[in-house]
Write a protein that holds these residues in place. Structure first.
Motif, PDB file in Angstrom:
ATOM      1  N   ARG A 148       0.833  -1.198   0.000  1.00  0.00           N
ATOM      2  CA  ARG A 148       0.000   0.000   0.000  1.00  0.00           C
ATOM      3  C   ARG A 148       0.878   1.263   0.000  1.00  0.00           C
ATOM      4  O   ARG A 148       0.565   2.241  -0.723  1.00  0.00           O
ATOM      5  CB  ARG A 148      -0.924  -0.028   1.221  1.00  0.00           C
ATOM      6  CG  ARG A 148      -1.979   1.067   1.226  1.00  0.00           C
ATOM      7  CD  ARG A 148      -2.943   0.899   2.391  1.00  0.00           C
ATOM      8  NE  ARG A 148      -3.884  -0.198   2.130  1.00  0.00           N
ATOM      9  CZ  ARG A 148      -3.873  -1.360   2.761  1.00  0.00           C
ATOM     10  NH1 ARG A 148      -2.928  -1.620   3.683  1.00  0.00           N
ATOM     11  NH2 ARG A 148      -4.767  -2.286   2.492  1.00  0.00           N
ATOM     12  N   ASP A 149       1.958   1.266   0.764  1.00  0.00           N
ATOM     13  CA  ASP A 149       2.852   2.427   0.792  1.00  0.00           C
ATOM     14  C   ASP A 149       3.540   2.621  -0.561  1.00  0.00           C
ATOM     15  O   ASP A 149       3.685   3.766  -1.031  1.00  0.00           O
ATOM     16  CB  ASP A 149       3.900   2.246   1.896  1.00  0.00           C
ATOM     17  CG  ASP A 149       3.282   2.290   3.289  1.00  0.00           C
ATOM     18  OD1 ASP A 149       2.175   2.837   3.430  1.00  0.00           O
ATOM     19  OD2 ASP A 149       3.915   1.750   4.229  1.00  0.00           O
ATOM     20  N   GLU A 150       3.968   1.532  -1.186  1.00  0.00           N
ATOM     21  CA  GLU A 150       4.613   1.624  -2.493  1.00  0.00           C
ATOM     22  C   GLU A 150       3.660   2.189  -3.540  1.00  0.00           C
ATOM     23  O   GLU A 150       4.041   3.022  -4.374  1.00  0.00           O
ATOM     24  CB  GLU A 150       5.099   0.242  -2.925  1.00  0.00           C
ATOM     25  CG  GLU A 150       6.267  -0.294  -2.117  1.00  0.00           C
ATOM     26  CD  GLU A 150       7.545   0.481  -2.406  1.00  0.00           C
ATOM     27  OE1 GLU A 150       7.821   0.737  -3.587  1.00  0.00           O
ATOM     28  OE2 GLU A 150       8.261   0.841  -1.439  1.00  0.00           O
ATOM     29  N   LEU A 151       2.415   1.748  -3.498  1.00  0.00           N
ATOM     30  CA  LEU A 151       1.432   2.234  -4.466  1.00  0.00           C
ATOM     31  C   LEU A 151       1.138   3.714  -4.250  1.00  0.00           C
ATOM     32  O   LEU A 151       1.030   4.489  -5.215  1.00  0.00           O
ATOM     33  CB  LEU A 151       0.138   1.416  -4.349  1.00  0.00           C
ATOM     34  CG  LEU A 151       0.214  -0.043  -4.805  1.00  0.00           C
ATOM     35  CD1 LEU A 151      -1.058  -0.789  -4.440  1.00  0.00           C
ATOM     36  CD2 LEU A 151       0.447  -0.119  -6.316  1.00  0.00           C
ATOM     37  N   GLN A 152       0.970   4.109  -2.987  1.00  0.00           N
ATOM     38  CA  GLN A 152       0.669   5.505  -2.705  1.00  0.00           C
ATOM     39  C   GLN A 152       1.808   6.428  -3.142  1.00  0.00           C
ATOM     40  O   GLN A 152       1.582   7.551  -3.601  1.00  0.00           O
ATOM     41  CB  GLN A 152       0.407   5.684  -1.202  1.00  0.00           C
ATOM     42  CG  GLN A 152      -0.939   5.163  -0.747  1.00  0.00           C
ATOM     43  CD  GLN A 152      -2.085   5.993  -1.318  1.00  0.00           C
ATOM     44  OE1 GLN A 152      -2.044   7.216  -1.333  1.00  0.00           O
ATOM     45  NE2 GLN A 152      -3.106   5.283  -1.813  1.00  0.00           N
ATOM     46  N   ALA A 153       3.045   5.954  -3.011  1.00  0.00           N
ATOM     47  CA  ALA A 153       4.186   6.770  -3.409  1.00  0.00           C
ATOM     48  C   ALA A 153       4.268   6.915  -4.920  1.00  0.00           C
ATOM     49  O   ALA A 153       4.612   7.994  -5.434  1.00  0.00           O
ATOM     50  CB  ALA A 153       5.485   6.152  -2.873  1.00  0.00           C
ATOM     51  N   ALA A 154       3.961   5.856  -5.659  1.00  0.00           N
ATOM     52  CA  ALA A 154       4.068   5.898  -7.120  1.00  0.00           C
ATOM     53  C   ALA A 154       2.822   6.469  -7.771  1.00  0.00           C
ATOM     54  O   ALA A 154       2.903   7.287  -8.695  1.00  0.00           O
ATOM     55  CB  ALA A 154       4.354   4.497  -7.660  1.00  0.00           C
TER      56      ALA A 154
END
Length: 321
Positions: A148-154
Motif C-alpha cells: 500500500r505504501d509503495e502504491l501511494q508513493a508511485a
C-alpha cells in the motif's frame, strides 16, 4: 366386531400372520401421517440444501479472499490512466507473495457496472475507477502495508483493497444463516417426532383390544412393538422419499433456471454471490441421509412409544387386580 372374529384376529396376530396385521396397512390416519412426513421432509430437505449452499458459498468467499485482491485507480485531472495502471501492475508483480497481476479492461469494467449504469458507459465523460486484479500466494501472502505504501508513493490515486472487511462480514452473516437453518431443521425433526408419537398412540387406541389381549396372553412387548415399527417404517419411507424427491426436483429446477438466465445482469449478481446456485453433490447426499434419518426416526419413535405404553399397562394391571 363379534367375539369369534375378535378371537380369530387375535390368534392370527399372535401367530404372526401377515394377512391380518395388528396395525391396518391402509387407513385415513396412515395416509395423513404419510402426507405430514412428506411435507416435513420436504421442508427439512429445503433447509439442508439451503444450509449446504450457504456453507459452500461462505467457504468460496473465504477462499477467494485468500487468493485475490484488487487495486483501484481513481481518475484525476492530468492522470494518464493507461500509464498509471501499468505502473500499479508492475509494483504488484515486484512484491513478494504476488503470483500475477492483470489490468481489467474497459469491456470487463463496463460489464461489472452494467446492472447500475447500463451498457453505454462513456469512460471519457464518466470518471469510472479502473481495477488491477492481483493474484496472491495464499500460503505466503505479501505484506499489504508495504504494498500500500509503495502504491501511494508511485500512484497517489491507487487504493489497495484486500476485501477482508466486507467479506468477513458476509462470512459471519453466512455462518449465522447456517446456524438458523440448523435450528429450523431441529424444529422440523422435533415436530415430526411428536407427530409420529400422536399417530402411534392413535393407532394403538384403534387397536387397543387386540394389543392388550396379545399382551396379556403372553405376547412379548418386542413382538407388538416390532409390528408397529414395521408399519410406521413403511409410512416413513414413503413420506420421506416423496418429500425428498420433490425437494431435489426444486433444487434442480432452480439451478437449471439460473443457468438458462446466466447472461442477464440479475443472474450475474446471483452468480457473484452464490456461484451457480446449485447445492452440489454434498447437498444431495445430505438430502439422501435426511431421508434415511426420517424413516429410521419414524420407526424408532413408534417402537419406543409402543414399548412405553405397554410398560404403563404392566404398571396399572397389578394395581387394578
Amino acid at each position: 366386531m363379534d367375539a369369534r372374529a375378535f378371537l380369530i384376529r387375535t390368534f392370527h396376530a399372535l401367530r404372526g400372520d401377515r394377512q391380518t396385521p395388528i396395525v391396518p396397512p391402509g387407513n385415513v390416519a396412515g395416509r395423513a401421517l404419510t402426507t405430514v412426513i412428506a411435507i416435513m421432509t420436504f421442508l427439512a430437505a429445503l433447509t439442508v440444501g439451503a444450509v449446504s449452499l450457504v456453507s459452500d458459498t461462505a467457504a468460496r468467499w473465504e477462499n477467494d479472499i485468500s487468493d485475490e485482491i484488487t487495486i483501484q485507480v481513481k481518475p484525476a485531472d492530468g492522470l494518464d490512466m493507461k500509464t498509471a495502471l501499468e505502473t500499479v501492475r508492475q509494483i504488484a508483480l515486484q512484491t513478494p507473495g504476488v503470483r500475477g497481476a492483470s489490468i481489467l479492461d474497459q469491456t470487463a469494467t463496463s460489464q461489472l457496472l452494467e446492472p447500475w449504469l447500463g451498457n453505454n458507459i462513456d469512460f471519457k465523460e464518466l470518471p469510472v475507477p479502473r481495477l488491477v486484479i492481483v493474484q496472491i500466494d495464499s500460503g505466503s501472502p505479501p505484506n499489504f502495508a508495504f504494498m500500500r505504501d509503495e502504491l501511494q508513493a508511485a500512484v497517489p490515486q491507487a487504493q489497495l483493497d484486500d476485501h477482508r472487511a466486507w467479506v468477513s462480514r458476509l462470512v459471519a452473516m453466512a455462518r449465522a444463516m447456517v446456524l438458523i437453518g440448523l435450528f429450523i431443521l431441529s424444529l422440523v425433526v422435533v415436530a415430526t417426532v411428536l407427530t409420529v408419537i400422536f399417530a402411534t398412540r392413535g393407532a394403538m387406541s384403534g387397536n387397543r383390544q387386540i394389543v392388550e389381549v396379545l399382551h396379556f396372553v403372553g405376547a412379548r412387548s418386542s413382538f407388538i412393538a416390532r409390528e408397529f415399527e414395521r408399519h410406521f417404517l413403511r409410512l416413513g419411507l414413503i413420506g420421506a422419499c416423496v418429500g425428498g424427491i420433490l425437494a431435489m426436483i426444486v433444487f434442480y429446477l432452480v439451478g437449471a433456471l439460473t443457468q438458462s438466465n446466466r447472461l442477464t445482469p440479475e443472474a450475474d449478481q446471483i452468480s457473484a454471490l452464490f456461484g451457480s446456485f446449485t447445492i452440489g453433490w454434498s447437498g444431495y447426499v445430505g438430502v439422501l441421509v435426511l431421508l434415511i434419518v426420517v424413516a429410521g426416526l419414524t420407526a424408532l419413535t413408534s417402537r419406543l412409544t409402543v414399548t412405553r405404553h405397554l410398560a404403563e399397562i404392566d404398571m396399572i394391571s397389578p394395581v387394578e387386580s
